[in-house]
Design a protein around this motif. Structure first.
Motif, PDB file in Angstrom:
ATOM      1  N   GLU A 125       0.827  -1.220   0.000  1.00 54.24           N
ATOM      2  CA  GLU A 125       0.000   0.000   0.000  1.00 54.24           C
ATOM      3  C   GLU A 125       0.856   1.262   0.000  1.00 54.24           C
ATOM      4  O   GLU A 125       0.486   2.280  -0.603  1.00 54.24           O
ATOM      5  N   VAL A 130       1.714   1.813  -3.513  1.00 49.33           N
ATOM      6  CA  VAL A 130       0.587   2.415  -4.248  1.00 49.33           C
ATOM      7  C   VAL A 130       0.564   3.926  -3.997  1.00 49.33           C
ATOM      8  O   VAL A 130       0.433   4.722  -4.926  1.00 49.33           O
ATOM      9  N   LYS A 160       3.729   3.715  -7.495  1.00 49.38           N
ATOM     10  CA  LYS A 160       4.439   2.632  -8.185  1.00 49.38           C
ATOM     11  C   LYS A 160       3.494   1.477  -8.524  1.00 49.38           C
ATOM     12  O   LYS A 160       2.377   1.408  -8.017  1.00 49.38           O
ATOM     13  N   GLU A 161       3.972   0.596  -9.377  1.00 50.89           N
ATOM     14  CA  GLU A 161       3.229  -0.638  -9.666  1.00 50.89           C
ATOM     15  C   GLU A 161       3.573  -1.649  -8.584  1.00 50.89           C
ATOM     16  O   GLU A 161       4.722  -1.713  -8.123  1.00 50.89           O
ATOM     17  N   VAL A 162       2.590  -2.448  -8.189  1.00 55.37           N
ATOM     18  CA  VAL A 162       2.855  -3.377  -7.095  1.00 55.37           C
ATOM     19  C   VAL A 162       1.923  -4.583  -7.158  1.00 55.37           C
ATOM     20  O   VAL A 162       0.763  -4.472  -7.571  1.00 55.37           O
ATOM     21  N   VAL A 163       2.471  -5.736  -6.783  1.00 51.46           N
ATOM     22  CA  VAL A 163       1.680  -6.958  -6.633  1.00 51.46           C
ATOM     23  C   VAL A 163       2.090  -7.602  -5.313  1.00 51.46           C
ATOM     24  O   VAL A 163       3.274  -7.669  -4.988  1.00 51.46           O
ATOM     25  N   GLN A 164       1.099  -8.058  -4.552  1.00 50.89           N
ATOM     26  CA  GLN A 164       1.396  -8.704  -3.277  1.00 50.89           C
ATOM     27  C   GLN A 164       0.722 -10.063  -3.237  1.00 50.89           C
ATOM     28  O   GLN A 164      -0.417 -10.207  -3.678  1.00 50.89           O
ATOM     29  N   SER A 165       1.436 -11.063  -2.749  1.00 46.71           N
ATOM     30  CA  SER A 165       0.811 -12.368  -2.570  1.00 46.71           C
ATOM     31  C   SER A 165       1.371 -13.019  -1.313  1.00 46.71           C
ATOM     32  O   SER A 165       2.334 -12.533  -0.720  1.00 46.71           O
ATOM     33  N   LEU A 223      -5.200  -0.956  -3.412  1.00 44.26           N
ATOM     34  CA  LEU A 223      -4.584  -2.286  -3.444  1.00 44.26           C
ATOM     35  C   LEU A 223      -5.662  -3.281  -3.043  1.00 44.26           C
ATOM     36  O   LEU A 223      -6.073  -3.306  -1.885  1.00 44.26           O
ATOM     37  N   ARG A 269      -2.970  -9.397  -4.545  1.00 45.00           N
ATOM     38  CA  ARG A 269      -3.382  -8.002  -4.436  1.00 45.00           C
ATOM     39  C   ARG A 269      -2.590  -7.203  -5.451  1.00 45.00           C
ATOM     40  O   ARG A 269      -1.396  -7.434  -5.626  1.00 45.00           O
ATOM     41  N   GLU A 270      -3.285  -6.250  -6.079  1.00 49.39           N
ATOM     42  CA  GLU A 270      -2.639  -5.497  -7.143  1.00 49.39           C
ATOM     43  C   GLU A 270      -3.170  -4.071  -7.107  1.00 49.39           C
ATOM     44  O   GLU A 270      -4.291  -3.840  -6.668  1.00 49.39           O
ATOM     45  N   LYS A 271      -2.375  -3.154  -7.614  1.00 52.78           N
ATOM     46  CA  LYS A 271      -2.831  -1.763  -7.673  1.00 52.78           C
ATOM     47  C   LYS A 271      -3.903  -1.626  -8.755  1.00 52.78           C
ATOM     48  O   LYS A 271      -3.673  -2.032  -9.890  1.00 52.78           O
TER      49      LYS A 271
END
Lengths: 181, 378
Positions: A26, A29, A33-38, B8, B179-181
């Motif tokens: 977050e 964000v 920026k671009e972001v992916v979380q898993s 997100l 989770r993605e923007k």
């Protein structure tokens, strides 16, 4: 070429690392920026080795999983052993030296911070260890500005714990500053 | 105009928000990993807008429940995974036959049976097409990003309403849980489609009478229009018939009604296909690995492109056939033992070499694995 940051935040279920991963994402964000979380699920989520992964980039992120992290946070011995060797050349490993001893990795730079001890003794609440650690991770990598991290933390934490968490962030950041090269 | 803030969120959450944005006010389900978040969010959000959430005794009941609600005029959703989707099959066939609009989100996990609850997979591709018995129309949409989970759930609701058919939104665990923007669209920018309601008085209403649109007008239960709903073959009054000519008329209409709207229903993405010598056909989270592979291979001077079917069923056959005619080979990476590959092979085998890259061990297919396969084929 923009840099793809791959973070693996690992510890024991209950240490708040998935929350830390979401907060880091977050903050990214907020920083535009671009972001992916898993995260990993299953038995790992209940007391065994648990991990959250965050990818941050300036450009669109295609493959959404961490391949080899450039930053590893290890908050307990089991994940330190399990993930300790999976790190990019010249990557960064941050370990909780109050819980992990005898950790070595020739490939990466290892920074030892007594995270849990600091949270318990200096902040006064062991539950802030994840935030303290996250602040150290951001402090050492500068992947986002401190202000974005602070905003993301304040958006997520329970009401009434702001002061404690800000203190944890400041201590984590100060420890990171000591190790910035 | 206000621009929405970047957020997100998870793929599953985007599905739930897309459904609500599209006008869904009724959800019945039975929570199962990795789709549970959708039920959780609907249980929290629907009561706030005067909608209804029901946790049923099982997945069979859940599917039947949304069909009942749809017959009263509500836009409806259910979500499930793995064994839950298997249990829904009979009622999905009923929805195809009785032409009851409904949307089923399937967050695919590794099967068969209970398999791996938290493991990612794409093993329900053929189930989505043929899971219920008998020939029947079906639409299945397959998102590859969190944003697309929102957009395609909206589209799924619209398709269900417009074409009176069950519509699947087929996620895989990776897309559902990551989770993605995202920046979601404003309410006023979202296209909403409502089912066609009767243009006749209740006394003149024939529930399965159609014009050239092939889609009958649908009356809400409880509004004075009386009609019979059945899973048996029926004539335009809705009552059962066994007359071969009438059975054939019904089946021909059911099996051709989506064809008529192909241009609207068939969605796909092409990336770097213009001069491609090798074409990768990939969907869902695997398409993200493929896109990464395409970028890296292009940097190395290798002419490779991506064809990503967004509508999996009906399959965008003509678009793929056009591309296949100009390449040396087509590669299909998918997280199963070769399901969509069968369809791709059928379409491409006279035009170029076809090969698959299959993996179903709970791990995603990586860009490096796809790159290695492309080099092997070249």
């Amino acid at each position: 070429m923009s840099k793809r940051w791959e973070f693996r935040l690992s510890g024991t279920g209950g240490q708040g690392l998935i929350t830390a991963g979401i907060i880091l994402a977050e903050a990214a964000v907020l920083a535009g920026k671009e972001v992916v979380q898993s995260q990993s699920y299953g038995p790992e989520a209940r007391g065994g080795a648990s991990k959250a992964e965050v990818i941050i980039d300036e450009k669109q992120i295609n493959y959404p999983k961490v391949v080899i992290p450039n930053v590893l946070l290890a908050m307990s011995p089991q994940p330190a052993n399990k993930y300790g060797s999976e790190i990019k050349e010249n990557g960064l490993i941050i370990i909780d030296s109050s819980l992990i001893s005898d950790f070595n990795n020739e490939k990466a730079r290892v920074v030892e911070i007594p995270i849990t001890k600091l949270a318990k003794e200096d902040v006064g609440n062991i539950l802030t260890a994840n935030i303290l650690a996250l602040s150290a991770v951001v402090g050492l990598t500068k992947v986002v500005d401190f202000e974005y991290l602070k905003e993301a933390v304040l958006n997520r934490i329970p009401k009434g714990t702001e002061e404690l968490n800000i203190k944890a962030m400041e201590i984590g950041w100060q420890w990171a500053e000591k190790h910035v090269v | 105009m206000t621009v929405n803030k970047a957020r997100l969120i998870q793929g599953n959450q985007a599905c739930a928000e897309g459904a609500i944005a599209a006008g869904v006010t009724f959800f019945a389900g039975y929570p199962i990993t990795p789709s549970t978040e959708i039920a959780e969010i609907m249980s929290e959000e629907l009561p706030k807008i005067g909608g209804k959430f029901i946790q049923m005794e099982d997945e069979i009941g859940s599917m039947a429940c949304i069909l009942g609600a749809s017959l009263t005029g509500k836009k409806v959703l259910t979500a499930s995974s793995g064994p839950g989707i298997s249990l829904k099959q009979e009622a999905i066939g009923y929805a195809s036959m009785a032409e009851i609009p409904c949307v089923i989100v399937n967050v695919q996990r590794l099967g068969p049976s209970t398999g791996g609850p938290t493991s990612t997979a794409q093993g329900d591709i053929m189930q989505a097409r043929w899971g219920t018995h008998g020939d029947h129309p079906i639409i299945a949409l397959c998102p590859a990003t969190v944003k697309e989970c929102f957009d395609l759930t909206v589209k799924a609701v619209n398709f269900a309403e417009k074409f009176r058919t069950p519509v699947y939104v087929l996620l895989d665990e990776i897309i559902g849980h990551m989770r993605e923007k995202v920046i979601l669209p404003n309410k006023e920018d979202i296209e909403i489609v409502d089912r066609k309601r009767p243009s006749t008085k209740p006394g003149d209403y024939k529930p399965y009478r159609t014009d050239e649109s092939l889609i009958p007008e649908m009356a809400d239960y409880g509004t004075g229009y009386k009609w019979h709903v059945t899973g048996l073959h029926h004539d335009e009054t809705g009552f059962p018939t066994t007359k071969p000519a009438l059975v054939e008329k019904l089946m021909n209409r059911l099996m051709s009604k989506l064809d008529k709207y192909k241009e609207e229903i068939l969605l796909w993405q092409e990336e770097s296909t213009d001069d491609a010598e090798v074409l990768i056909v990939a969907y869902g989270s695997t398409a993200r690995s493929a896109l990464d592979a395409v970028e890296k291979l292009r940097e190395a001077g290798i002419k490779v492109g991506l064809f990503r079917p967004i509508t999996i069923w009906p399959f965008p056959e003509e678009a793929l056939a056009r591309l296949a005619a100009n390449v040396k080979g087509v590669i299909v990476p998918e997280m199963n033992y070769g399901q969509l590959y069968l369809e791709v092979e059928r379409i491409c085998k006279d035009k170029c070499k076809t090969s698959g890259l299959f993996k179903a061990n709970s791990e995603p297919i990586t860009p490096d694995e796809i790159i290695a396969k492309v080099r092997e084929v070249l």
